[in-house]
Structures are given as structure tokens and as C-alpha cells.
Design a protein around this motif. Structure first.
Motif, PDB file in Angstrom:
ATOM      1  N   VAL A  56       0.827  -1.204   0.000  1.00  0.00           N
ATOM      2  CA  VAL A  56       0.000   0.000   0.000  1.00  0.00           C
ATOM      3  C   VAL A  56       0.865   1.260   0.000  1.00  0.00           C
ATOM      4  O   VAL A  56       0.504   2.274  -0.596  1.00  0.00           O
ATOM      5  N   MET A  57       2.044   1.189   0.678  1.00  0.00           N
ATOM      6  CA  MET A  57       2.938   2.353   0.704  1.00  0.00           C
ATOM      7  C   MET A  57       3.408   2.719  -0.700  1.00  0.00           C
ATOM      8  O   MET A  57       3.514   3.899  -1.052  1.00  0.00           O
ATOM      9  N   LEU A  58       3.684   1.706  -1.495  1.00  0.00           N
ATOM     10  CA  LEU A  58       4.158   1.962  -2.848  1.00  0.00           C
ATOM     11  C   LEU A  58       3.071   2.638  -3.689  1.00  0.00           C
ATOM     12  O   LEU A  58       3.336   3.601  -4.416  1.00  0.00           O
ATOM     13  N   PHE A  59       1.835   2.148  -3.579  1.00  0.00           N
ATOM     14  CA  PHE A  59       0.727   2.780  -4.298  1.00  0.00           C
ATOM     15  C   PHE A  59       0.529   4.221  -3.825  1.00  0.00           C
ATOM     16  O   PHE A  59       0.279   5.124  -4.638  1.00  0.00           O
ATOM     17  N   ALA A  60       0.618   4.438  -2.504  1.00  0.00           N
ATOM     18  CA  ALA A  60       0.430   5.793  -1.972  1.00  0.00           C
ATOM     19  C   ALA A  60       1.485   6.746  -2.517  1.00  0.00           C
ATOM     20  O   ALA A  60       1.190   7.897  -2.871  1.00  0.00           O
ATOM     21  N   LEU A  61       2.732   6.271  -2.585  1.00  0.00           N
ATOM     22  CA  LEU A  61       3.809   7.093  -3.125  1.00  0.00           C
ATOM     23  C   LEU A  61       3.560   7.456  -4.592  1.00  0.00           C
ATOM     24  O   LEU A  61       3.637   8.626  -4.981  1.00  0.00           O
TER      25      LEU A  61
END
Length: 337
Positions: free
Chosen positions: A42-47
Motif C-alpha cells: 500500500v505504501m508503494l501505491f500511496a507514493l
């Protein structure tokens, strides 16, 4: 009268922050939806989603709220990570996993800093990337970045570290269980290896339970021990930057940031057993979403072309750190068995 003035100022401040905070929340919600449907960090998508909306961080109604979310909301989310850990969880694993985790974290960070220096990078980039690799991936990168002094390249370095460590964690989640099976590791040993080497908590859980419930339980507890190392590493980062600040004439950061103190307090409270499971679960969920929102804010403050200019050397550094950690953990497990 003073109370009315203070209330009026607080209200105006809240109104100025609201648009940017809502923008970060929307991006975070979209990242969560994509993560659940495509099984990616999810962190990668948020970035990535945040970076696609970086125009919002230009002068305008969203700028103040994005800055606030990327800094202050981030610190609150890090503090709430303390609700994941208890002293009893660490004690129940015995001395072997404690030695494993302590050695892996300390040696990996030291090796990363030495390698960064040899490759011509700032020493603090080695601490940032090594801490992300050795402790808990994106969350550790954000925590260490918050503890480090302001620098023109700090946001770019943090963004790059989060992207690479999230990608490497996903690769490790897929490959490492196959490695443990190929080497004939028993479930307890496999769980210790996965918990000591994969970067992000979610990927550790996924990899561990893909082998067996026993391996999943042990992997999760070993991983939480690595999360507990966040506090001493933040303290080390603060001491190092204070020393460097004194040498270079820069601003000396606080010895221990407030969010690190709050993290330690929450670990202590959680260890008493007085915190209901529902409160622990809610705290973990709130922490996760605050971190997702804050990383969306960091993404909005950054530009993809800036990240693309870093070159191949930082990628090689972080891949090397990941392989070094896996090799070290395997050697220690052989020695401790």
C-alpha cells in the motif's frame, strides 16, 4: 477575550490545513483499494499516486495541509507503532532470536553506512537505507527520516528509499519461502529467517503463513522484535546528527524526538496487559493509515524526474544491503542451531 482569539486562530489554522489533509486522505484511500485488489504494498501505491498529484503541493490551498501531513501526521503514526509490541513477546522467544535480531540490525546498519561512504554517498543516507532494510522497511525509513535534520535532498532520499525497500520486500516475500523450502528449513527456522530478513511487516506475515501457521507466528514475533529496534536506532540517529551538527556548525536536533518517546511509552503501556485487544487493533489500523496518508503527502511534494536522476548506484546499495542481511541471518541461524 484571549480564549476567543486563540480559538479563532486555531479554527483558521484548521481551515488552512483541511484541503491538503483531505487530498492526502483520498490518495491514501485509493492506495488501500488498489493494494487490496492487486496484492502489492500500500505504501508503494500511496507514493506513486501522490507523485502523480504533485501539482497540489504548489502554492495553493492544499500546500499547508500536505506539508503538515507529510511531517506531523507521520510522527503520530510512528508513535502508534508502539501498540504492536510488548516486552513479553520478546521475552517469550528466548535468547536465540534476540541475538539474531540484535546482530542483524546492528551489523547491517553499520555495513550500510560503511558501503554508502565508500560509494560516495552521505553517511546519513547509509543510515536511512540500512535502517529501512534492517528494521521494518518503509515505516523505518519514514521514522529515521523524521529524526534526521532538514536537508535539501532529504525528501528525495526518503522517497527513493521507500520505493526501493517496498519493491525489494515484495520480491523477498515471493522468493524467500521458496529458499527456505529448498534448503529444507523446519517451520520454526523458516519463520525466524523470514522474520529477520523481509523488510515490511505485511510481507513477513504473508510469507510466514504461506509456509505454515507455526512459521507465520514465529516470523511475525521476530519481525516485531525488529520493529522494537526502531527506538534505539532513532536514538543513535539523533546522537549522530547532533555530533555532525556540532562539527559542521549546523542545527543540533533534539536528543530523542517526541514521537520516539511516545513510541516507548506506548510499548511500556502495551506490555502491562491493560490495553484491550480492540484498542490495540484500532491503534494499529490508525497508525497504518496515518503512515499511508503521510507517505502520500511526501509523494505529492516530490517529482518523479527527481527520483529518476539518482542513478543505479543507490539501487545497487540497497540490493546489496538486502542480500547482506539475508546472508548474515542464514549464517547466524546455522550458528545458533
Amino acid at each position: 477575550m484571549e480564549l476567543a482569539v486563540h480559538f479563532s486562530q486555531s479554527s483558521a489554522r484548521a481551515r488552512s490545513l483541511l484541503p491538503g489533509m483531505l487530498a492526502c486522505a483520498v490518495v491514501g484511500a485509493a492506495a488501500g483499494f488498489l493494494s487490496e485488489h492487486y496484492r502489492a504494498p500500500v505504501m508503494l501505491f500511496a507514493l506513486l499516486l501522490g507523485m502523480s498529484m504533485n501539482f497540489l503541493s504548489a502554492d495553493g490551498p492544499c500546500r499547508a495541509g500536505i506539508e503538515f501531513t507529510a511531517k506531523q501526521v507521520l510522527r503520530i503514526g510512528i508513535a502508534l507503532l508502539g501498540l504492536r509490541i510488548t516486552v513479553g513477546q520478546v521475552a517469550n522467544l528466548g535468547w536465540g532470536p534476540v541475538v539474531l535480531v540484535l546482530t542483524c540490525v546492528i551489523v547491517t546498519i553499520a555495513a550500510a553506512m560503511a558501503a554508502a561512504k565508500l560509494m560516495g554517498f552521505n553517511l546519513l543516507f547509509g543510515l536511512l537505507s540500512g535502517g529501512a532494510t534492517a528494521i521494518c522497511g518503509a515505516s523505518a525509513a519514514l521514522a529515521l527520516s523524521a529524526a534526521l535534520p532538514a536537508h535539501p535532498q532529504k525528501d528525495r532520499a526518503t522517497l527513493f528509499t521507500v520505493i526501493v525497500v517496498s519493491a525489494l520486500s515484495t520480491v523477498a516475500m515471493v522468493l524467500y519461502p521458496m529458499v527456505t523450502q529448498a534448503l529444507g528449513f523446519a517451520p520454526p527456522t523458516a519463520g525466524k529467517f523470514l522474520g529477520a530478513t523481509i523488510h515490511d511487516v505485511a510481507q513477513v506475515v504473508g510469507a510466514g503463513y504461506s509456509i505454515s501457521p507455526e512459521a507465520g507466528d514465529i516470523a511475525t514475533l521476530v519481525k516485531l522484535m525488529r520493529v522494537a529496534m526502531l527506538l534505539p536506532v532513532i536514538l543513535f540517529a539523533s546522537l549522530l546528527t547532533r555530533r555532525l551538527g556540532a562539527v559542521e556548525g549546523g542545527e543540533r536536533p533534539p536528543l530523542l524526538p517526541w514521537f520516539a518517546v511516545a513510541f516507548a511509552v506506548l510499548v511500556a503501556i502495551n506490555s502491562t496487559g491493560w490495553v484491550p485487544h480492540a484498542v490495540q487493533s484500532a491503534g494499529n489500523d490508525v497508525s497504518r493509515w496515518l503512515l499511508v496518508g503521510s507517505i502520500a503527502g511526501i509523494g505529492m511534494k516530490s517529482h518523479l524526474k527527481e527520483v529518476a536522476t539518482v542513478g543505479i548506484k543507490p539501487v545497487l546499495l540497497m540490493v546489496g544491503e538486502t542480500l547482506f542481511l539475508a546472508t548474515l541471518a542464514m549464517a547466524l541461524l546455522h550458528w545458533l542451531s
